[in-house]
Design a protein around this motif. Structure first.
Motif, PDB file in Angstrom:
ATOM      1  N   ARG A  13      56.971  62.885  58.423  1.00 30.62           N
ATOM      2  CA  ARG A  13      56.144  62.757  57.221  1.00 30.62           C
ATOM      3  C   ARG A  13      54.654  62.917  57.532  1.00 30.62           C
ATOM      4  NH1 ARG A  13      57.822  57.145  54.655  1.00 30.62           N
ATOM      5  NH2 ARG A  13      57.699  56.550  56.854  1.00 30.62           N
ATOM      6  N   LEU A  14      54.324  62.891  58.820  1.00 32.58           N
ATOM      7  CA  LEU A  14      52.926  63.014  59.225  1.00 32.58           C
ATOM      8  C   LEU A  14      52.633  64.349  59.920  1.00 32.58           C
ATOM      9  CD1 LEU A  14      52.472  59.367  60.467  1.00 32.58           C
ATOM     10  CD2 LEU A  14      51.024  60.447  58.754  1.00 32.58           C
ATOM     11  N   LYS A  23      53.243  58.843  66.141  1.00 33.74           N
ATOM     12  CA  LYS A  23      52.562  58.227  64.997  1.00 33.74           C
ATOM     13  C   LYS A  23      52.123  56.807  65.315  1.00 33.74           C
ATOM     14  CE  LYS A  23      56.770  56.629  62.579  1.00 33.74           C
ATOM     15  NZ  LYS A  23      57.516  56.684  61.305  1.00 33.74           N
ATOM     16  N   THR A 226      53.165  57.742  56.170  1.00 34.07           N
ATOM     17  CA  THR A 226      52.723  58.957  55.479  1.00 34.07           C
ATOM     18  C   THR A 226      51.205  59.043  55.594  1.00 34.07           C
ATOM     19  OG1 THR A 226      52.349  57.890  53.329  1.00 34.07           O
ATOM     20  CG2 THR A 226      54.592  58.664  53.800  1.00 34.07           C
ATOM     21  N   GLU A 228      49.017  59.273  53.276  1.00 34.90           N
ATOM     22  CA  GLU A 228      48.390  58.423  52.271  1.00 34.90           C
ATOM     23  C   GLU A 228      48.437  56.946  52.677  1.00 34.90           C
ATOM     24  OE1 GLU A 228      49.746  62.217  50.680  1.00 34.90           O
ATOM     25  OE2 GLU A 228      50.850  60.591  51.674  1.00 34.90           O
ATOM     26  N   SER A 229      49.618  56.484  53.109  1.00 33.79           N
ATOM     27  CA  SER A 229      49.745  55.072  53.456  1.00 33.79           C
ATOM     28  C   SER A 229      49.009  54.733  54.747  1.00 33.79           C
ATOM     29  CB  SER A 229      51.222  54.676  53.564  1.00 33.79           C
ATOM     30  OG  SER A 229      51.884  55.437  54.548  1.00 33.79           O
TER      31      SER A 229
END
Length: 292
Positions: A13-14, A23, A226, A228-229
């Motif tokens: 997701r990243l 991550k 993610t 955004e988070s």
């Protein structure tokens, strides 16, 4: 109680950032993401920890954390070559767990809240079955959702339900008794080919030995998996640290206040971090603590 920190996965997701780096090593304000789940285990009083990650990411995480002795911890490492599910961490860590209770935490989860340490220490005592933690969300159809009665007894768990029975998302922190490894070993892979942690939790639910603790107001939980988070986590931490003048998930400070290291060792750790703001904070904590 032993601890397992699952810092595996591919970080899809990243992408593309995670093509080159784990991550768990990405920054949340002034420290790596992995500091946050590790700090939770430390606050719970857990010092014997197995960090599970991919073969590619293991050397970098080991370079960051070593064997944990500088923090008064014992950190060992194990590989999860493929993302075969969260529950596989219990199988990989079976020898480390040794038939006793275990706290399993995900490497991309950020927790913060008033009296969190007291809550953790309370729930880690004499775990009989499993203890899950729920966090109220506005979009429960996106999460694994738990329903509990007024006493906290778990009634149901549903993955991304179309008609949620509650707004309590199950967060990435799980406490289990000595039966968890055997339960995980007897699981069959799901349709997506993974050993699902929700199936472990359902096994305890069926035995009537599952509890849900509602984190509720006053707590923050962020799944920082993610872009955004991850940004939200950094902004949250930066705001609190700037306003209050304290650091969240400062491992050296936690180790000092928990009695795992003394002020002299904390000062040495801070000095090794040079002129960074984080290092200067560790030095100031050591100096203040040494004057008491």
């Amino acid at each position: 109680m032993k601890g397992i920190l699952l810092a595996g996965g591919r970080g899809t997701r990243l992408l593309p950032t995670t093509l080159a780096v784990s991550k768990q090593l990405l920054p949340v304000n002034d420290k790596p993401l992995v500091y946050f789940p590790l700090s939770v285990l430390m606050l719970a009083g857990i010092r014997d920890i197995l960090l599970i990650t991919t073969p590619e990411d293991l050397p970098q995480l080991h370079r960051l954390l070593g064997d944990g002795s500088h923090l008064g911890l014992r950190i060992a490492y194990a590989e999860q070559p493929e993302p075969n599910g969260i529950a596989e961490a219990l199988v990989i860590g079976a020898e480390h767990i040794g038939g006793g209770p275990v706290a399993l935490i995900l490497g991309d989860n950020v927790f913060h809240g008033y009296s969190f340490q007291e809550l953790l220490r309370q729930e880690c005592r004499d775990v009989d079955g499993c203890v899950l933690f729920g966090y109220p969300v506005s979009d429960p159809h996106r999460y694994g959702i738990a329903e509990a009665d007024a006493a906290g007894r778990l009634l149901s768990i549903e993955e991304k339900p179309a008609a949620p029975r509650s707004n309590q998302a199950v967060v990435g922190l799980y406490l289990y008794d000595g039966e968890a490894v055997d339960i995980a070993k007897n699981l069959s892979p799901s349709a997506r080919g993974e050993l699902e942690i929700s199936d472990v939790n359902r096994a305890y639910l069926e035995r009537g030995k599952a509890k849900l603790v509602n984190l509720g107001r006053g707590f923050a939980w962020i799944d920082a998996g993610t872009p955004e988070s991850l940004l939200q986590a950094g902004q949250y931490v930066q705001l609190l640290e700037q306003r209050q003048g304290v650091r969240i998930a400062c491992l050296e400070e936690i180790a000092l206040r928990m009695g795992y290291i003394d002020a002299g060792e904390c000062h040495r750790l801070g000095a090794a971090l040079g002129n960074s703001g984080y290092g200067q904070y560790v030095l100031s904590v050591a100096e203040q603590f040494g004057k008491k």
